[in-house]
Design a protein around this motif. Structure first.
Motif, PDB file in Angstrom:
ATOM      1  N   VAL A 125       7.655 -15.309 -42.438  1.00 55.04           N
ATOM      2  CA  VAL A 125       8.962 -15.820 -42.033  1.00 55.04           C
ATOM      3  C   VAL A 125       8.850 -16.442 -40.646  1.00 55.04           C
ATOM      4  CG1 VAL A 125      10.187 -14.082 -43.385  1.00 55.04           C
ATOM      5  CG2 VAL A 125       9.701 -13.643 -40.977  1.00 55.04           C
ATOM      6  N   GLU A 126       9.754 -17.356 -40.361  1.00 53.41           N
ATOM      7  CA  GLU A 126       9.811 -17.965 -39.032  1.00 53.41           C
ATOM      8  C   GLU A 126      10.857 -17.243 -38.203  1.00 53.41           C
ATOM      9  OE1 GLU A 126      11.771 -21.937 -37.473  1.00 53.41           O
ATOM     10  OE2 GLU A 126       9.845 -22.386 -38.446  1.00 53.41           O
ATOM     11  N   ILE A 127      10.479 -16.876 -36.991  1.00 54.91           N
ATOM     12  CA  ILE A 127      11.397 -16.211 -36.076  1.00 54.91           C
ATOM     13  C   ILE A 127      11.530 -17.057 -34.813  1.00 54.91           C
ATOM     14  CG2 ILE A 127      11.849 -14.140 -34.698  1.00 54.91           C
ATOM     15  CD1 ILE A 127      10.194 -12.551 -36.684  1.00 54.91           C
ATOM     16  N   LYS A 128      12.760 -17.425 -34.469  1.00 54.10           N
ATOM     17  CA  LYS A 128      13.018 -18.156 -33.239  1.00 54.10           C
ATOM     18  C   LYS A 128      13.614 -17.209 -32.204  1.00 54.10           C
ATOM     19  CE  LYS A 128      13.795 -22.847 -35.048  1.00 54.10           C
ATOM     20  NZ  LYS A 128      14.729 -23.988 -35.084  1.00 54.10           N
ATOM     21  N   TRP A 129      12.925 -17.084 -31.069  1.00 54.45           N
ATOM     22  CA  TRP A 129      13.436 -16.299 -29.946  1.00 54.45           C
ATOM     23  C   TRP A 129      14.106 -17.271 -28.978  1.00 54.45           C
ATOM     24  CZ3 TRP A 129      13.032 -11.058 -30.174  1.00 54.45           C
ATOM     25  CH2 TRP A 129      12.083 -10.514 -31.044  1.00 54.45           C
ATOM     26  N   LEU A 130      15.428 -17.206 -28.890  1.00 48.26           N
ATOM     27  CA  LEU A 130      16.201 -18.168 -28.113  1.00 48.26           C
ATOM     28  C   LEU A 130      16.685 -17.578 -26.795  1.00 48.26           C
ATOM     29  CD1 LEU A 130      18.511 -19.712 -30.859  1.00 48.26           C
ATOM     30  CD2 LEU A 130      16.420 -20.697 -29.924  1.00 48.26           C
ATOM     31  N   THR A 131      16.700 -18.389 -25.759  1.00 48.75           N
ATOM     32  CA  THR A 131      17.438 -18.020 -24.556  1.00 48.75           C
ATOM     33  C   THR A 131      18.929 -18.119 -24.850  1.00 48.75           C
ATOM     34  OG1 THR A 131      17.469 -20.304 -23.773  1.00 48.75           O
ATOM     35  CG2 THR A 131      15.626 -18.933 -23.048  1.00 48.75           C
ATOM     36  N   GLY A 132      19.734 -17.496 -23.998  1.00 54.20           N
ATOM     37  CA  GLY A 132      21.174 -17.617 -24.162  1.00 54.20           C
ATOM     38  C   GLY A 132      21.632 -19.063 -24.083  1.00 54.20           C
ATOM     39  N   GLU A 133      20.976 -19.856 -23.204  1.00 56.80           N
ATOM     40  CA  GLU A 133      21.349 -21.260 -23.057  1.00 56.80           C
ATOM     41  C   GLU A 133      21.076 -22.041 -24.339  1.00 56.80           C
ATOM     42  OE1 GLU A 133      19.506 -19.541 -21.037  1.00 56.80           O
ATOM     43  OE2 GLU A 133      20.593 -19.464 -19.137  1.00 56.80           O
ATOM     44  N   SER A 134      19.921 -21.801 -24.964  1.00 60.49           N
ATOM     45  CA  SER A 134      19.603 -22.494 -26.213  1.00 60.49           C
ATOM     46  C   SER A 134      20.545 -22.061 -27.330  1.00 60.49           C
ATOM     47  CB  SER A 134      18.152 -22.219 -26.616  1.00 60.49           C
ATOM     48  OG  SER A 134      17.253 -22.800 -25.700  1.00 60.49           O
ATOM     49  N   ALA A 135      20.891 -20.775 -27.348  1.00 62.89           N
ATOM     50  CA  ALA A 135      21.812 -20.285 -28.378  1.00 62.89           C
ATOM     51  C   ALA A 135      23.182 -20.943 -28.241  1.00 62.89           C
ATOM     52  CB  ALA A 135      21.943 -18.764 -28.281  1.00 62.89           C
ATOM     53  N   ILE A 136      23.615 -21.170 -27.016  1.00 63.79           N
ATOM     54  CA  ILE A 136      24.900 -21.850 -26.809  1.00 63.79           C
ATOM     55  C   ILE A 136      24.828 -23.281 -27.323  1.00 63.79           C
ATOM     56  CG2 ILE A 136      26.433 -22.761 -25.029  1.00 63.79           C
ATOM     57  CD1 ILE A 136      25.860 -20.208 -23.418  1.00 63.79           C
ATOM     58  N   LEU A 137      23.729 -23.969 -27.058  1.00 65.54           N
ATOM     59  CA  LEU A 137      23.578 -25.339 -27.540  1.00 65.54           C
ATOM     60  C   LEU A 137      23.595 -25.405 -29.059  1.00 65.54           C
ATOM     61  CD1 LEU A 137      20.809 -26.709 -25.125  1.00 65.54           C
ATOM     62  CD2 LEU A 137      23.202 -27.444 -25.232  1.00 65.54           C
ATOM     63  N   LEU A 138      22.982 -24.411 -29.705  1.00 68.96           N
ATOM     64  CA  LEU A 138      22.881 -24.429 -31.159  1.00 68.96           C
ATOM     65  C   LEU A 138      24.083 -23.815 -31.855  1.00 68.96           C
ATOM     66  CD1 LEU A 138      19.123 -23.497 -31.702  1.00 68.96           C
ATOM     67  CD2 LEU A 138      20.220 -25.628 -32.372  1.00 68.96           C
ATOM     68  N   TYR A 139      24.608 -22.717 -31.292  1.00 66.50           N
ATOM     69  CA  TYR A 139      25.605 -21.924 -32.022  1.00 66.50           C
ATOM     70  C   TYR A 139      26.884 -21.657 -31.232  1.00 66.50           C
ATOM     71  CZ  TYR A 139      21.301 -21.030 -34.574  1.00 66.50           C
ATOM     72  OH  TYR A 139      20.117 -21.178 -35.257  1.00 66.50           O
ATOM     73  N   ASP A 140      26.985 -22.241 -30.029  1.00 66.28           N
ATOM     74  CA  ASP A 140      28.173 -22.066 -29.191  1.00 66.28           C
ATOM     75  C   ASP A 140      28.408 -20.628 -28.780  1.00 66.28           C
ATOM     76  OD1 ASP A 140      28.844 -24.791 -29.198  1.00 66.28           O
ATOM     77  OD2 ASP A 140      29.836 -24.588 -31.138  1.00 66.28           O
ATOM     78  N   LYS A 141      27.365 -19.823 -28.719  1.00 69.34           N
ATOM     79  CA  LYS A 141      27.494 -18.449 -28.244  1.00 69.34           C
ATOM     80  C   LYS A 141      26.140 -17.992 -27.701  1.00 69.34           C
ATOM     81  CE  LYS A 141      26.843 -16.690 -32.963  1.00 69.34           C
ATOM     82  NZ  LYS A 141      27.423 -15.855 -34.042  1.00 69.34           N
TER      83      LYS A 141
END
Length: 545
Positions: free
Chosen positions: A346-362
């Motif tokens: 499986v692919e796992i993406k470890w996101l910073t909070g900033e990247s999560a906001i860009l992608l998912y608005d949270k």
């Protein structure tokens, strides 16, 4: 042989008792290096317009035009309007591929991209190599090209040393390697034995100090110098790596260092995703500055070797430790359910909070996508819970969005080292929680499994929250309910009834409603007479509202 990762651990022969200095192969006078023919041609180009994927975890597409030409060495795209620059790029890469072909390496089918970005990397699953124009005719161009031919996760020390050897042979720029005397290497490696794995994180000052980088580079090159690397290029990459790491193991043994080759691979992808990790059952993409933001936001520390504090992805040694733990936890889970053939990668993406906001608005985004089998995470302690969702879909894809799905994953969650450490640290460092835990149990938090569950039993009681079916608010009661069922029926049975909820009466002779009532009675009786501290009134009121 095209590989993404050499998954199997190489078993080093026990008879290799001698040091590296005595492992040099006999010179082969008949072995002549292939003649280097520098290609110098001009090409006909078409202008190719389209979307060029900028290598970013945040899926940022940039519209670019490229000059395209096809040769007998492959397809070439150069993202420049200057045909002279494009000619230089194509000639350079064709010279390299021609040399490798003369050495006996298969090089067909590559698509090469010349870019103005300041980094080079490969995508071996797409047969694509991305080469910075600034890296032309250097060891970095060789490394990126070998990456696409051998696989992105080929052991970095080997591919690095081979790239330097080839670059020097072609008259290209090799890396500026600090000359470290042979007698200095063992002392450093005894103190830093994981450096012997010669994996990517210890080769860059983004993750390691200059000493580690220099010693790792020096060791990898010194070992390569003991090999007839021209002849090795004609062999399958697995064979090459076996020969190379036989010498690493012999060197380690001669220096009195315990060594076992890592089964985990690490790859450089780009400046935006500086680290990719291939474990047995997952490919993990670590977002830029993940470790730094994690430290700042979530106190990203775990106990390391010799009781030192380390960060999950903060330095090379922490990366190795974290990778080993995650790989072990996934492997244990897969083997427990007998899913070795179905689990896949499986692919796992470890996101910073900033990247999560860009992608998912949270800022927090922890979930499993069953359609494409990808996991997204912003906090470490959510890892095993989300991976259990992957296993859940393999065991019963029709389970659906029911509370038993979450309960199943929380059963697996207890096996997370990071989660147990988090709860233990939370109890011990929160005066109110530590006080009430000692008052209710009569001892200080110590046993990570028993006391982990005890914490949730207590939280369920003091918050008067006895609905394990409401997962949004019900994490405390759900974990407490899991413990109650496991103590009575055993872990195997509880896993089975969570995956197949309709079997609960066959397993227990009772309905879910009856079991929940009996559990509630058990918890209330367990702490009957215990006082609820005044400081909880505010939290209970806030939740009720």
């Amino acid at each position: 042989m095209r590989i993404l990762k050499n998954i199997s651990v190489v078993i080093i022969s026990a008879v290799m008792l001698i040091g590296i200095c005595s492992c040099s192969p006999e010179p082969n006078e008949k072995q002549m290096p292939p003649e280097v023919i520098t290609i110098d041609e001009t090409y006909s180009y078409s202008t190719k317009s389209g979307y060029y994927l900028y290598p970013s975890l945040v899926d940022n597409w940039v519209l670019r035009d490229a000059l395209k030409t096809e040769t007998d060495n492959g397809t070439f795209f150069c993202f420049t309007a200057d045909k002279a620059v494009a000619d230089d790029f194509v000639n350079s890469e064709r010279t390299l591929l021609g040399f490798l072909g003369e050495c006996g390496m298969p090089t067909e089918g590559i698509t090469a991209h010349g870019t103005d970005y300041g980094f080079s990397f490969s995508e071996s699953d797409k047969d694509e190599v991305y080469i910075s124009i600034s890296h032309m005719n250097t060891w970095q161009q060789v490394l990126a090209t070998l990456g696409v031919l051998w696989g992105d996760y080929t052991d970095y020390g080997y591919i690095y040393a081979m790239s330097n050897a080839i670059a020097a042979h072609l008259g290209w720029e090799a890396d500026n390697i600090t000359d470290i005397a042979d007698e200095l290497l063992p002392a450093y490696l005894i103190e830093n034995p994981d450096a012997l794995n010669l994996q990517y994180p210890c080769f860059t000052e983004e993750f390691a100090d200059s000493d580690t980088v220099n010693y790792s580079k020096a060791l990898s090159v010194k070992i390569m110098n003991k090999l007839d690397w021209h002849a090795m290029l004609a062999q399958p990459i697995d064979t090459q790596l076996d020969e190379y790491f036989d010498l690493v193991a012999a060197y380690a043994k001669g220096s009195g260092i315990e060594f076992e080759r890592s089964s985990i691979g690490y790859a450089y992808y780009s400046e935006s995703v500086p680290l990719r990790i291939m474990t047995t059952y997952a490919e993990m993409l670590i977002d830029d500055e993940f470790a730094i933001s994690y430290v700042a936001q979530y106190g990203d520390e775990v106990s390391g070797r010799n009781d030192e504090s380390i960060y999950f992805f903060g330095d090379w040694d922490a990366i190795y430790r974290t990778s080993e733990i995650l790989d072990s936890e996934m492997s244990e889970a897969v083997e427990y359910f007998g899913l070795q053939e179905q689990a896949g990668v499986v692919e796992i993406k470890w996101l910073t909070g900033e990247s999560a906001i860009l992608l998912y608005d949270k800022p927090l985004a922890n979930f499993y996508n069953s359609v494409n089998q990808k996991i997204t995470l912003t906090i470490m302690n959510a890892f095993l819970h989300e991976y259990y969702h992957h296993l859940e879909h393999l065991l019963n894809p029709d389970l659906g969005a029911v509370w038993q799905s979450q309960a199943f994953c929380e059963l697996g969650h207890i096996n997370s080292y990071f989660t147990r450490q988090l709860i233990k640290d939370m109890v011990l460092t929160t005066p109110e929680l530590n006080e009430i835990f000692e008052e209710y149990t009569g001892h200080t938090y110590a046993d990570e499994y028993t006391d982990y569950y005890e914490t949730y039993d207590i939280l369920t009681y003091i918050y008067d929250d006895f609905d394990p079916t409401d997962y949004y608010y019900g994490r405390n009661p759900m974990i407490s309910f899991n413990r109650y069922l496991t103590d009575i029926y055993g872990l195997d049975a509880v896993y089975d009834m969570m995956i197949q909820p309709d079997t609960v009466e066959d397993t227990t002779g009772k309905t879910w409603e009856t079991l929940i009532l009996e559990w509630e009675t058990h918890i209330r009786n367990k702490y009957a007479g215990k006082e609820i501290p005044d400081w909880l009134d505010k939290f209970r009121t806030d939740k009720a509202e």
